[in-house]
Design a protein around this motif. Structure first.
Motif, PDB file in Angstrom:
ATOM      1  N   GLU A 106      38.888  43.591  46.826  1.00  0.00           N
ATOM      2  CA  GLU A 106      39.790  44.547  47.462  1.00  0.00           C
ATOM      3  C   GLU A 106      40.949  44.953  46.565  1.00  0.00           C
ATOM      4  O   GLU A 106      41.551  46.012  46.757  1.00  0.00           O
ATOM      5  CB  GLU A 106      40.300  43.979  48.778  1.00  0.00           C
ATOM      6  N   LYS A 107      41.262  44.127  45.579  1.00  0.00           N
ATOM      7  CA  LYS A 107      42.282  44.462  44.591  1.00  0.00           C
ATOM      8  C   LYS A 107      42.049  43.601  43.358  1.00  0.00           C
ATOM      9  O   LYS A 107      41.211  42.687  43.385  1.00  0.00           O
ATOM     10  CB  LYS A 107      43.695  44.272  45.155  1.00  0.00           C
ATOM     11  N   PRO A 108      42.754  43.856  42.257  1.00  0.00           N
ATOM     12  CA  PRO A 108      42.485  43.099  41.033  1.00  0.00           C
ATOM     13  C   PRO A 108      42.685  41.597  41.205  1.00  0.00           C
ATOM     14  O   PRO A 108      43.463  41.136  42.039  1.00  0.00           O
ATOM     15  CB  PRO A 108      43.497  43.678  40.036  1.00  0.00           C
ATOM     16  N   ASP A 109      41.966  40.866  40.387  1.00  0.00           N
ATOM     17  CA  ASP A 109      42.054  39.413  40.336  1.00  0.00           C
ATOM     18  C   ASP A 109      43.514  38.994  40.137  1.00  0.00           C
ATOM     19  O   ASP A 109      44.236  39.570  39.321  1.00  0.00           O
ATOM     20  CB  ASP A 109      41.202  38.914  39.160  1.00  0.00           C
ATOM     21  N   ALA A 110      43.952  38.004  40.912  1.00  0.00           N
ATOM     22  CA  ALA A 110      45.316  37.505  40.757  1.00  0.00           C
ATOM     23  C   ALA A 110      45.520  36.814  39.414  1.00  0.00           C
ATOM     24  O   ALA A 110      46.652  36.640  38.965  1.00  0.00           O
ATOM     25  CB  ALA A 110      45.647  36.538  41.896  1.00  0.00           C
ATOM     26  N   ARG A 111      44.436  36.419  38.776  1.00  0.00           N
ATOM     27  CA  ARG A 111      44.494  35.796  37.447  1.00  0.00           C
ATOM     28  C   ARG A 111      44.167  36.846  36.393  1.00  0.00           C
ATOM     29  O   ARG A 111      43.188  37.581  36.533  1.00  0.00           O
ATOM     30  CB  ARG A 111      43.484  34.650  37.349  1.00  0.00           C
ATOM     31  N   LEU A 112      44.970  36.925  35.369  1.00  0.00           N
ATOM     32  CA  LEU A 112      44.633  37.817  34.261  1.00  0.00           C
ATOM     33  C   LEU A 112      43.468  37.219  33.478  1.00  0.00           C
ATOM     34  O   LEU A 112      43.407  36.010  33.250  1.00  0.00           O
ATOM     35  CB  LEU A 112      45.851  37.999  33.351  1.00  0.00           C
ATOM     36  N   TRP A 154      47.708  43.312  27.705  1.00  0.00           N
ATOM     37  CA  TRP A 154      48.753  42.847  26.797  1.00  0.00           C
ATOM     38  C   TRP A 154      48.078  42.022  25.704  1.00  0.00           C
ATOM     39  O   TRP A 154      47.291  41.115  25.997  1.00  0.00           O
ATOM     40  CB  TRP A 154      49.765  41.963  27.512  1.00  0.00           C
ATOM     41  N   LEU A 155      48.377  42.335  24.476  1.00  0.00           N
ATOM     42  CA  LEU A 155      47.866  41.561  23.347  1.00  0.00           C
ATOM     43  C   LEU A 155      48.985  40.636  22.892  1.00  0.00           C
ATOM     44  O   LEU A 155      50.044  41.090  22.445  1.00  0.00           O
ATOM     45  CB  LEU A 155      47.432  42.478  22.202  1.00  0.00           C
ATOM     46  N   VAL A 156      48.780  39.337  23.044  1.00  0.00           N
ATOM     47  CA  VAL A 156      49.767  38.339  22.670  1.00  0.00           C
ATOM     48  C   VAL A 156      49.103  37.406  21.662  1.00  0.00           C
ATOM     49  O   VAL A 156      48.210  36.626  22.017  1.00  0.00           O
ATOM     50  CB  VAL A 156      50.271  37.540  23.886  1.00  0.00           C
ATOM     51  N   GLY A 157      49.517  37.508  20.410  1.00  0.00           N
ATOM     52  CA  GLY A 157      48.828  36.761  19.361  1.00  0.00           C
ATOM     53  C   GLY A 157      47.410  37.264  19.235  1.00  0.00           C
ATOM     54  O   GLY A 157      47.177  38.469  19.099  1.00  0.00           O
ATOM     55  N   ASP A 158      46.457  36.344  19.323  1.00  0.00           N
ATOM     56  CA  ASP A 158      45.053  36.767  19.238  1.00  0.00           C
ATOM     57  C   ASP A 158      44.375  36.794  20.600  1.00  0.00           C
ATOM     58  O   ASP A 158      43.150  36.851  20.698  1.00  0.00           O
ATOM     59  CB  ASP A 158      44.282  35.850  18.285  1.00  0.00           C
ATOM     60  N   ILE A 159      45.174  36.740  21.671  1.00  0.00           N
ATOM     61  CA  ILE A 159      44.626  36.761  23.031  1.00  0.00           C
ATOM     62  C   ILE A 159      44.965  38.085  23.697  1.00  0.00           C
ATOM     63  O   ILE A 159      46.121  38.519  23.700  1.00  0.00           O
ATOM     64  CB  ILE A 159      45.173  35.599  23.883  1.00  0.00           C
ATOM     65  N   LEU A 160      43.950  38.735  24.266  1.00  0.00           N
ATOM     66  CA  LEU A 160      44.139  39.940  25.043  1.00  0.00           C
ATOM     67  C   LEU A 160      44.085  39.569  26.519  1.00  0.00           C
ATOM     68  O   LEU A 160      43.104  38.992  26.988  1.00  0.00           O
ATOM     69  CB  LEU A 160      43.045  40.966  24.738  1.00  0.00           C
ATOM     70  N   TYR A 161      45.153  39.869  27.244  1.00  0.00           N
ATOM     71  CA  TYR A 161      45.207  39.648  28.685  1.00  0.00           C
ATOM     72  C   TYR A 161      44.927  40.975  29.377  1.00  0.00           C
ATOM     73  O   TYR A 161      45.526  41.992  29.048  1.00  0.00           O
ATOM     74  CB  TYR A 161      46.585  39.127  29.099  1.00  0.00           C
ATOM     75  N   ARG A 162      44.036  40.951  30.379  1.00  0.00           N
ATOM     76  CA  ARG A 162      43.660  42.187  31.054  1.00  0.00           C
ATOM     77  C   ARG A 162      43.551  41.954  32.558  1.00  0.00           C
ATOM     78  O   ARG A 162      43.009  40.926  32.999  1.00  0.00           O
ATOM     79  CB  ARG A 162      42.326  42.698  30.517  1.00  0.00           C
TER      80      ARG A 162
END
Length: 205
Positions: A106-112, A154-162
């Motif tokens: 119903e909406k985006p995952d609460a966890r990135l 968001w790209l933080v270091g070598d991790i992309l959060y989406r």
């Protein structure tokens, strides 16, 4: 502390020319079904971080539960009290068969969702409710909860959060750990009928 599932497959069959009654068959532990929060949320509304519309939440223990399941539930209630477990419910095989597995939450995952770059492209490495490095990058205060628009990155270091909205088939894949349970229910339904096969579950923390 995590949340675990206890569950039993049941089938309904005639008995000596009397009304059909439910019988216990497999338990989920024997089918290697364990902790799986996305599936818990998708099916039963428990640990529903992915924000699905639950298919069968809060129905309680069936009034006509099999003798084996009723006895086990009563034993646990005696040992731990009703507060020792939660989310008791059930779902039939007919309901599972009718699921639209392409239905989105119903909406985006609460966890990135966390991705790392690989030679083959982005690879999902986990899901995070909180990351200190991300919190610093976006100005998230300790204990603060935000809803991120789908597709935010968001790209933080070598991790992309989406921020991602998942589908039911993302939570319960055709080759995932729930497949043995579905196979067992399919076999029972071939003999007793789709409406005469169900899964009864409850959860403990």
């Amino acid at each position: 502390m995590g949340t675990d599932i206890t569950g039993y497959l049941e089938y309904r069959a005639p008995q000596d020319d009397q009304e059909p009654v439910w019988h216990a068959s497999h338990d989920l532990h024997s089918l290697s079904v364990g902790r799986d929060y996305d599936a818990f949320g998708c099916l039963f509304g428990v640990r529903n971080y992915a924000n699905f519309r639950p298919l069968a939440a809060g129905r309680g223990l069936p009034a006509d539960a099999s003798a084996g399941v009723s006895a086990r539930f009563a034993q646990l209630t005696e040992w731990y009290g009703e507060s020792g477990f939660h989310g008791t419910t059930w779902i039939t095989w007919a309901e599972v068969k009718a699921v639209d597995w392409d239905e989105p939450a119903e909406k985006p995952d609460a966890r990135l969702h966390e991705f790392r770059r690989t030679p083959e492209g982005l690879a999902l490495t986990g899901k995070s409710g909180f990351s200190p490095s991300l919190a610093e990058a976006v100005g998230l205060r300790p204990g603060e909860v935000r809803e991120w628009p789908e597709g935010s990155e968001w790209l933080v270091g070598d991790i992309l959060y989406r921020s991602v909205t998942v589908r039911r088939r993302d939570a319960i894949s055709e080759t995932g750990q729930w497949q043995p349970a579905w196979d067992a229910m399919t076999e029972l339904a071939a003999r007793y009928g789709d409406d005469n096969v169900r899964l009864v579950v409850w959860f403990d923390d």
